[in-house]
Design a protein around this motif. Sequence first.
Motif, short mmCIF file in Angstrom:
data_model
loop_
_atom_site.label_atom_id
_atom_site.label_comp_id
_atom_site.label_asym_id
_atom_site.label_seq_id
_atom_site.Cartn_x
_atom_site.Cartn_y
_atom_site.Cartn_z
N LEU A 39 0.83 -1.21 0.00
CA LEU A 39 0.00 0.00 0.00
C LEU A 39 0.87 1.26 0.00
CD1 LEU A 39 -3.09 0.55 0.14
CD2 LEU A 39 -2.85 0.80 2.60
N ASP A 40 2.14 1.10 -0.35
CA ASP A 40 3.05 2.25 -0.40
C ASP A 40 3.42 2.52 -1.86
OD1 ASP A 40 5.10 4.10 -0.28
OD2 ASP A 40 6.20 3.08 1.32
N PRO A 41 3.13 3.72 -2.38
CA PRO A 41 3.44 4.03 -3.78
C PRO A 41 4.91 3.80 -4.15
CG PRO A 41 2.15 5.80 -2.78
CD PRO A 41 2.48 4.83 -1.69
N GLN A 42 5.79 3.74 -3.16
CA GLN A 42 7.20 3.44 -3.46
C GLN A 42 7.38 2.03 -3.99
OE1 GLN A 42 10.17 5.41 -0.55
NE2 GLN A 42 8.33 5.11 0.66
N GLY A 43 6.40 1.15 -3.73
CA GLY A 43 6.45 -0.22 -4.26
C GLY A 43 7.63 -1.04 -3.78
N ASN A 44 8.16 -0.71 -2.60
CA ASN A 44 9.34 -1.44 -2.10
C ASN A 44 9.02 -2.89 -1.75
OD1 ASN A 44 10.80 0.90 -2.37
ND2 ASN A 44 10.74 1.44 -0.21
N ALA A 45 7.85 -3.12 -1.19
CA ALA A 45 7.48 -4.51 -0.85
C ALA A 45 7.33 -5.33 -2.13
CB ALA A 45 6.20 -4.53 -0.02
N THR A 46 6.76 -4.70 -3.15
CA THR A 46 6.59 -5.37 -4.44
C THR A 46 7.94 -5.80 -5.01
OG1 THR A 46 4.57 -4.11 -4.86
CG2 THR A 46 5.70 -5.01 -6.79
N GLU A 57 0.42 -5.13 -14.57
CA GLU A 57 -0.79 -4.94 -15.37
C GLU A 57 -1.91 -4.40 -14.50
OE1 GLU A 57 -2.08 -8.16 -17.88
OE2 GLU A 57 0.01 -8.51 -18.43
N ARG A 58 -1.98 -4.94 -13.31
CA ARG A 58 -2.99 -4.49 -12.35
C ARG A 58 -2.32 -4.35 -10.99
NH1 ARG A 58 -5.09 -9.03 -14.53
NH2 ARG A 58 -6.52 -8.75 -16.27
N SER A 59 -2.84 -3.43 -10.20
CA SER A 59 -2.17 -3.16 -8.93
C SER A 59 -3.17 -2.73 -7.86
CB SER A 59 -1.14 -2.06 -9.14
OG SER A 59 -1.83 -0.85 -9.37
N THR A 60 -2.65 -2.47 -6.69
CA THR A 60 -3.46 -1.97 -5.58
C THR A 60 -4.26 -0.74 -6.02
OG1 THR A 60 -1.66 -2.67 -4.14
CG2 THR A 60 -3.36 -1.32 -3.14
N THR A 61 -3.65 0.06 -6.88
CA THR A 61 -4.31 1.28 -7.37
C THR A 61 -5.66 0.95 -8.01
OG1 THR A 61 -2.11 2.11 -7.88
CG2 THR A 61 -3.98 3.31 -8.84
N ASP A 62 -5.67 0.01 -8.98
CA ASP A 62 -6.89 -0.36 -9.67
C ASP A 62 -7.92 -0.91 -8.69
OD1 ASP A 62 -5.69 -0.03 -12.40
OD2 ASP A 62 -4.37 -1.58 -11.58
N VAL A 63 -7.40 -1.66 -7.71
CA VAL A 63 -8.30 -2.29 -6.74
C VAL A 63 -8.97 -1.22 -5.87
CG1 VAL A 63 -8.30 -3.80 -4.71
CG2 VAL A 63 -7.03 -4.47 -6.77
N LEU A 64 -8.18 -0.24 -5.40
CA LEU A 64 -8.75 0.80 -4.54
C LEU A 64 -9.74 1.68 -5.30
CD1 LEU A 64 -5.75 2.08 -2.41
CD2 LEU A 64 -7.75 0.79 -1.63
N LEU A 65 -9.48 1.87 -6.59
CA LEU A 65 -10.37 2.71 -7.38
C LEU A 65 -11.57 1.93 -7.91
CD1 LEU A 65 -7.74 4.86 -9.31
CD2 LEU A 65 -9.14 5.53 -7.34
N GLY A 66 -11.65 0.66 -7.57
CA GLY A 66 -12.79 -0.15 -7.99
C GLY A 66 -12.74 -0.53 -9.46
N GLU A 67 -11.54 -0.46 -10.05
CA GLU A 67 -11.42 -0.76 -11.48
C GLU A 67 -11.07 -2.22 -11.75
OE1 GLU A 67 -8.79 2.35 -12.75
OE2 GLU A 67 -10.40 3.84 -12.55
N PRO A 86 0.36 -6.23 -5.58
CA PRO A 86 1.51 -5.34 -5.81
C PRO A 86 1.07 -3.89 -6.09
CG PRO A 86 1.00 -6.53 -7.82
CD PRO A 86 -0.04 -6.95 -6.81
N CYS A 87 2.02 -2.97 -5.99
CA CYS A 87 1.70 -1.60 -6.40
C CYS A 87 2.93 -0.83 -6.83
CB CYS A 87 0.93 -0.86 -5.33
SG CYS A 87 1.93 -0.03 -4.14
N ASN A 88 2.71 0.34 -7.38
CA ASN A 88 3.79 1.24 -7.80
C ASN A 88 3.33 2.69 -7.63
OD1 ASN A 88 2.04 1.77 -9.94
ND2 ASN A 88 3.05 0.30 -11.30
N GLN A 89 4.06 3.62 -8.23
CA GLN A 89 3.81 5.04 -7.96
C GLN A 89 2.44 5.53 -8.46
OE1 GLN A 89 6.09 3.86 -9.93
NE2 GLN A 89 5.58 4.66 -11.96
#
Length: 256
Positions: A39-46, A57-67, A86-89
């Motif tokens: 859940l950190d845009p730095q994506g360090n855990a990823t 292709e898909r990330s926490t971002t899409d999930v939080l936005l309901g996409e 996973p996530c990124n910036q």
Amino acid sequence: MSRIIAVANQKGGVGKTTTAVNLTASLAAMRRRLLLVDLDPQGNATMGCGVDKRLLERSTTDVLLGECAAADAIVTVDPGGFDLLPCNQDLTAAEVRLLNLPAGREHRLEQALAPVRERYDLVVIDCPPALNILTLNALVAADSVLIPMQCEYYALEGLSGLVATIEQIRAAVNPRLRIEGILRTMFDPRNNLSNDVSAQLIQHFGERVFRTIIPRNVRLAEAPSFGVPALFHDKDSRGALAYLALAGEMVRRAEN
Ligand code: ADP
Ligand code: MG
């Protein structure tokens, strides 16, 4: 029943991501079914799990936005034996869009995890170094908070702020939320200040301080550059063993 643990501390560089990744890997090694949520845009855990954040292709971002559904963004971590959301910036943009939602913006993660959480014994969330809407989503979704901290001079002050925030969230939105434990990280026993702060911590928080201490250990810092948890970099290192001990302590505590 599954449990959700948020690894949080508004301070950066205290060992949140190292703890989230290595605790998840250690619990998975103990045959628990684990999901790690980045859940950190730095994506360090990823990246630390060997998943390239630039190629998602898909990330926490899409999930939080309901996409997209969480199930469609989750990947398997190998070696690791656990799942990762996973996530990124891109998550920084999602943060702004979340803030503009009229209502329910702090419940997004909770709702997104609801359909998948029962597949896991534990869901571990790696929070960003801020008390922002992303961390708020984690604390609303979570059953407990694990707080990594370095035993430094200002650490206790920061900790009281975080504990106050947790109390507020418990009172206002999430009555389940409790403190899983406070974890001493990057500990150097030769440092007198560390020992003083550690003693004060136990005086204040007693049983809520984990007995397991994570030592400063170069293997823990190196492992992410190989894209693996420390267990798969050097399983006999003090760092890897410390996180296995932490996993053991948590399992024993949960059973009692
Ligand atoms: P946060 O997620 O809280 O910002 P990190 O887990 O990314 O903190 O840790 C910050 C830095 O310290 C990273 O470079 C990490 O590899 C290193 N680090 C974390 N824990 C340890 C440890 N126990 N021993 C040595 N280095 C560590
Ligand atoms: Mg981090």
